[in-house]
Scaffold this motif. Sequence first.
Motif, PDB file in Angstrom:
ATOM      1  N   THR A  48       0.810  -1.246   0.028  1.00 30.10           N
ATOM      2  CA  THR A  48      -0.021   0.051  -0.053  1.00 30.10           C
ATOM      3  C   THR A  48       0.961   1.121  -0.106  1.00 30.10           C
ATOM      4  N   SER A  52      -1.945   8.095   0.375  1.00 27.74           N
ATOM      5  CA  SER A  52      -3.193   7.887  -0.484  1.00 27.74           C
ATOM      6  C   SER A  52      -3.539   6.581  -0.108  1.00 27.74           C
ATOM      7  N   GLN A  54      -3.214   3.820  -1.577  1.00 26.55           N
ATOM      8  CA  GLN A  54      -3.621   2.921  -2.638  1.00 26.55           C
ATOM      9  C   GLN A  54      -2.855   1.692  -2.730  1.00 26.55           C
ATOM     10  N   LYS A  55      -3.436   0.585  -3.145  1.00 19.06           N
ATOM     11  CA  LYS A  55      -2.865  -0.558  -3.125  1.00 19.06           C
ATOM     12  C   LYS A  55      -1.906  -0.548  -4.808  1.00 19.06           C
TER      13      LYS A  55
END
Length: 210
Positions: A48, A52, A54-55
């Motif tokens: 991750t 953010s 995000q992955k």
Amino acid sequence: MPRADSDTAFAPLPGFRLLPGFLDAAQQRELMAQVQAVLEDAPPYHATMPKSGQKMSVAMSNAGALGWYTDKDGGYRYVAQHPKTGRPWPAIPGIARDVWRAVTSDAPAPEACLINLYRGAAKMGLHQDRDEADFAAPVVSISLGDEAMFRLGGTSRKESTRSFKLSSGDVLVLGGAARLAFHGIDRVLPGTSRLVPGGGRINLTLRRVT
Ligand code: MD6
Ligand code: FE
């Protein structure tokens, strides 16, 4: 008008080396088997991004004393254990260590081997490899499996970039002035190799960390 990809203003920084077909087909298969053994002990995961959360589309694992890792709160860093199993990372595959020794002149042995696994539409944004304490040694990367479009720029994001194809068995070196060059993977060309079981592309990046 030249396309951006063939921008005549672009010249790779000194210390950038692309060695196409450095590993022959038999060496690629042997390295692939060694990487599979690593991934059985240290299963790939989707890390991750900091902030953010995000992955990443690329699945990752590591071999060596230290492994590159990122999560939302800890940020980019090196860790000595697999984040899920808690075990130390497996040893760096022998063929990968041989490649490092062959292409780096007097650098000490690599401490980290990041394993990037690209399936489907996975890609990697433009980045610098700069989470290491010392940039004296080069970063050496080995590509296995499907072809990919690699993008290379300069040491600032603003500089022009160029993309070129990386194929299975290619070795790429970022050393010297190119050690901190921006680079990334625009896309993988699916079905261009049968080396990786289940398809896709694997990239190993070998580094000194400390
Ligand atoms: C990849 N490679 O080929 C991503 N980094 O999948 C890298 O991020 C990389 O190829 C440092 C040096 C060489 C590389
Ligand atoms: Fe990189």
